[in-house]
Design a protein around this motif. Sequence first.
Motif, PDB file in Angstrom:
ATOM      1  N   PHE A   1      39.866  48.572  54.105  1.00 10.39           N
ATOM      2  CA  PHE A   1      40.336  49.768  53.407  1.00 10.39           C
ATOM      3  C   PHE A   1      41.832  49.597  53.175  1.00 10.39           C
ATOM      4  CE2 PHE A   1      36.314  51.469  54.408  1.00 10.39           C
ATOM      5  CZ  PHE A   1      36.128  52.626  53.672  1.00 10.39           C
ATOM      6  N   TYR A   2      42.283  49.982  52.006  1.00  6.15           N
ATOM      7  CA  TYR A   2      43.652  49.731  51.569  1.00  6.15           C
ATOM      8  C   TYR A   2      44.440  51.028  51.425  1.00  6.15           C
ATOM      9  CZ  TYR A   2      41.770  45.152  50.500  1.00  6.15           C
ATOM     10  OH  TYR A   2      41.175  43.927  50.606  1.00  6.15           O
ATOM     11  N   HIS A   3      45.689  50.990  51.882  1.00  2.00           N
ATOM     12  CA  HIS A   3      46.628  52.078  51.677  1.00  2.00           C
ATOM     13  C   HIS A   3      47.426  51.707  50.428  1.00  2.00           C
ATOM     14  CE1 HIS A   3      46.150  53.740  55.828  1.00  2.00           C
ATOM     15  NE2 HIS A   3      45.796  52.493  56.066  1.00  2.00           N
ATOM     16  N   LEU A   4      47.441  52.593  49.457  1.00  2.00           N
ATOM     17  CA  LEU A   4      48.102  52.314  48.182  1.00  2.00           C
ATOM     18  C   LEU A   4      49.185  53.331  47.880  1.00  2.00           C
ATOM     19  CD1 LEU A   4      44.931  51.866  45.909  1.00  2.00           C
ATOM     20  CD2 LEU A   4      46.110  50.102  47.226  1.00  2.00           C
ATOM     21  N   LEU A   5      50.283  52.867  47.315  1.00  2.00           N
ATOM     22  CA  LEU A   5      51.236  53.749  46.652  1.00  2.00           C
ATOM     23  C   LEU A   5      50.678  53.880  45.239  1.00  2.00           C
ATOM     24  CD1 LEU A   5      54.616  52.232  47.893  1.00  2.00           C
ATOM     25  CD2 LEU A   5      53.449  54.284  48.714  1.00  2.00           C
TER      26      LEU A   5
ATOM     27  N   LYS B   1      37.976  51.307  40.587  1.00  2.00           N
ATOM     28  CA  LYS B   1      36.889  51.008  39.656  1.00  2.00           C
ATOM     29  C   LYS B   1      36.357  52.236  38.936  1.00  2.00           C
ATOM     30  CE  LYS B   1      34.930  46.947  41.952  1.00  2.00           C
ATOM     31  NZ  LYS B   1      33.742  46.423  42.657  1.00  2.00           N
ATOM     32  N   LYS B   2      36.376  53.397  39.610  1.00  2.00           N
ATOM     33  CA  LYS B   2      35.745  54.591  39.056  1.00  2.00           C
ATOM     34  C   LYS B   2      36.727  55.662  38.617  1.00  2.00           C
ATOM     35  CE  LYS B   2      31.795  53.908  42.102  1.00  2.00           C
ATOM     36  NZ  LYS B   2      31.074  54.416  43.257  1.00  2.00           N
ATOM     37  N   HIS B   3      37.873  55.739  39.264  1.00  2.00           N
ATOM     38  CA  HIS B   3      38.835  56.803  38.992  1.00  2.00           C
ATOM     39  C   HIS B   3      40.072  56.228  38.303  1.00  2.00           C
ATOM     40  CE1 HIS B   3      36.333  59.495  41.297  1.00  2.00           C
ATOM     41  NE2 HIS B   3      36.350  58.640  42.306  1.00  2.00           N
ATOM     42  N   PRO B   4      40.709  57.012  37.433  1.00  2.00           N
ATOM     43  CA  PRO B   4      41.829  56.490  36.627  1.00  2.00           C
ATOM     44  C   PRO B   4      43.160  56.448  37.378  1.00  2.00           C
ATOM     45  CG  PRO B   4      41.398  58.755  36.011  1.00  2.00           C
ATOM     46  CD  PRO B   4      40.347  58.380  37.028  1.00  2.00           C
ATOM     47  N   PHE B   5      43.258  55.565  38.373  1.00  2.00           N
ATOM     48  CA  PHE B   5      44.551  55.358  39.012  1.00  2.00           C
ATOM     49  C   PHE B   5      44.698  53.911  39.435  1.00  2.00           C
ATOM     50  CE2 PHE B   5      42.050  56.541  42.806  1.00  2.00           C
ATOM     51  CZ  PHE B   5      42.495  55.637  43.759  1.00  2.00           C
ATOM     52  N   ARG B   6      45.943  53.539  39.616  1.00  2.00           N
ATOM     53  CA  ARG B   6      46.282  52.200  40.088  1.00  2.00           C
ATOM     54  C   ARG B   6      47.363  52.331  41.132  1.00  2.00           C
ATOM     55  NH1 ARG B   6      50.595  50.427  36.521  1.00  2.00           N
ATOM     56  NH2 ARG B   6      49.954  48.264  36.632  1.00  2.00           N
ATOM     57  N   GLY B   7      47.590  51.272  41.897  1.00  2.00           N
ATOM     58  CA  GLY B   7      48.586  51.359  42.943  1.00  2.00           C
ATOM     59  C   GLY B   7      48.950  50.006  43.508  1.00  2.00           C
ATOM     60  N   VAL B   8      49.897  50.035  44.436  1.00  2.00           N
ATOM     61  CA  VAL B   8      50.379  48.839  45.121  1.00  2.00           C
ATOM     62  C   VAL B   8      49.911  48.898  46.569  1.00  2.00           C
ATOM     63  CG1 VAL B   8      52.434  47.544  45.827  1.00  2.00           C
ATOM     64  CG2 VAL B   8      52.421  48.782  43.646  1.00  2.00           C
ATOM     65  N   VAL B   9      49.296  47.828  47.036  1.00  2.00           N
ATOM     66  CA  VAL B   9      48.830  47.751  48.422  1.00  2.00           C
ATOM     67  C   VAL B   9      50.044  47.671  49.350  1.00  2.00           C
ATOM     68  CG1 VAL B   9      47.537  46.372  50.103  1.00  2.00           C
ATOM     69  CG2 VAL B   9      46.718  46.538  47.726  1.00  2.00           C
ATOM     70  N   PHE B  10      50.118  48.620  50.327  1.00  2.00           N
ATOM     71  CA  PHE B  10      51.201  48.549  51.306  1.00  2.00           C
ATOM     72  C   PHE B  10      50.692  48.425  52.736  1.00  2.00           C
ATOM     73  CE2 PHE B  10      50.622  53.154  51.139  1.00  2.00           C
ATOM     74  CZ  PHE B  10      50.795  53.561  52.455  1.00  2.00           C
TER      75      PHE B  10
ATOM     76  N   ARG C   1      38.006  39.552  56.079  1.00  2.00           N
ATOM     77  CA  ARG C   1      39.125  38.996  55.331  1.00  2.00           C
ATOM     78  C   ARG C   1      39.391  39.899  54.138  1.00  2.00           C
ATOM     79  NH1 ARG C   1      41.724  34.249  55.353  1.00  2.00           N
ATOM     80  NH2 ARG C   1      42.685  33.598  53.411  1.00  2.00           N
ATOM     81  N   ALA C   2      40.609  40.385  54.036  1.00  2.00           N
ATOM     82  CA  ALA C   2      40.979  41.274  52.941  1.00  2.00           C
ATOM     83  C   ALA C   2      41.067  40.477  51.639  1.00  2.00           C
ATOM     84  CB  ALA C   2      42.310  41.951  53.237  1.00  2.00           C
ATOM     85  N   LYS C   3      40.539  41.060  50.594  1.00  2.00           N
ATOM     86  CA  LYS C   3      40.542  40.435  49.272  1.00  2.00           C
ATOM     87  C   LYS C   3      41.898  40.591  48.585  1.00  2.00           C
ATOM     88  CE  LYS C   3      37.766  40.582  45.035  1.00  2.00           C
ATOM     89  NZ  LYS C   3      36.588  41.229  44.413  1.00  2.00           N
ATOM     90  N   TYR C   4      42.585  41.704  48.860  1.00  2.00           N
ATOM     91  CA  TYR C   4      43.861  42.004  48.214  1.00  2.00           C
ATOM     92  C   TYR C   4      44.983  41.917  49.242  1.00  2.00           C
ATOM     93  CZ  TYR C   4      40.470  43.616  44.859  1.00  2.00           C
ATOM     94  OH  TYR C   4      39.397  43.680  44.014  1.00  2.00           O
ATOM     95  N   HIS C   5      46.193  41.630  48.766  1.00  2.00           N
ATOM     96  CA  HIS C   5      47.319  41.412  49.680  1.00  2.00           C
ATOM     97  C   HIS C   5      48.414  42.452  49.477  1.00  2.00           C
ATOM     98  CE1 HIS C   5      49.737  39.696  46.407  1.00  2.00           C
ATOM     99  NE2 HIS C   5      48.629  39.099  46.022  1.00  2.00           N
ATOM    100  N   LEU C   6      49.298  42.536  50.451  1.00  2.00           N
ATOM    101  CA  LEU C   6      50.420  43.462  50.377  1.00  2.00           C
ATOM    102  C   LEU C   6      51.263  43.138  49.146  1.00  2.00           C
ATOM    103  CD1 LEU C   6      51.589  43.588  54.103  1.00  2.00           C
ATOM    104  CD2 LEU C   6      49.902  45.012  52.941  1.00  2.00           C
ATOM    105  N   GLY C   7      51.616  44.180  48.405  1.00  2.00           N
ATOM    106  CA  GLY C   7      52.407  44.021  47.190  1.00  2.00           C
ATOM    107  C   GLY C   7      51.592  43.807  45.930  1.00  2.00           C
ATOM    108  N   GLN C   8      50.290  43.629  46.075  1.00  2.00           N
ATOM    109  CA  GLN C   8      49.437  43.406  44.903  1.00  2.00           C
ATOM    110  C   GLN C   8      49.133  44.725  44.196  1.00  2.00           C
ATOM    111  OE1 GLN C   8      45.854  41.179  45.696  1.00  2.00           O
ATOM    112  NE2 GLN C   8      45.286  41.112  43.530  1.00  2.00           N
ATOM    113  N   VAL C   9      49.095  44.677  42.862  1.00  2.00           N
ATOM    114  CA  VAL C   9      48.730  45.844  42.062  1.00  2.00           C
ATOM    115  C   VAL C   9      47.220  45.818  41.857  1.00  2.00           C
ATOM    116  CG1 VAL C   9      49.059  47.053  39.873  1.00  2.00           C
ATOM    117  CG2 VAL C   9      50.977  45.842  40.917  1.00  2.00           C
ATOM    118  N   VAL C  10      46.581  46.948  42.161  1.00  2.00           N
ATOM    119  CA  VAL C  10      45.126  47.090  42.026  1.00  2.00           C
ATOM    120  C   VAL C  10      44.827  48.386  41.282  1.00  2.00           C
ATOM    121  CG1 VAL C  10      44.565  45.754  44.101  1.00  2.00           C
ATOM    122  CG2 VAL C  10      44.973  48.215  44.302  1.00  2.00           C
ATOM    123  N   ARG C  11      43.582  48.506  40.839  1.00  2.00           N
ATOM    124  CA  ARG C  11      43.159  49.757  40.215  1.00  2.00           C
ATOM    125  C   ARG C  11      41.796  50.146  40.768  1.00  2.00           C
ATOM    126  NH1 ARG C  11      43.909  50.792  35.128  1.00  2.00           N
ATOM    127  NH2 ARG C  11      45.438  49.190  34.822  1.00  2.00           N
TER     128      ARG C  11
END
Length: 108
Positions: free
Chosen positions: A54-58, A17-26, A5-15
């Motif tokens: 595993f999540y694909h992020l913009l 934990k270790k590297h300085p980037f964030r994105g939107v799950v697509f 079960r995926a913890k994050y959903h499509l359209g959610q903004v995530v960051r």
Amino acid sequence: MLKTRAKYHLGQVVRHKKHPFRGVVFDVDPEFANTDEWYDAIPEDSRPRKEQPFYHLLAENDQSYYVAYVSEQNLIADYSGEPVDHPDIPDLFGPFQDGTYPLHFQMN
């Protein structure tokens, strides 16, 4: 049978934990679905387990926009309330509202 079960959903903004980037799950893979070459390029002591979503992020950082492929264990939800400025977001999502991006279309 794999039950994930995926913890994050499509359209959610995530960051990350270790590297300085964030994105939107697509997109979400229920478990690792990239190449062995990609996986082997990660230092062994930092490699995530393959048996997790595993999540694909913009994604965006201070220098650029790109697509990232990130394991669930390396992500956290972003509650900053700030939109992500990736130029491809309007192709998939509606306007940022209440901390998330709504899909332009319904997925199966």
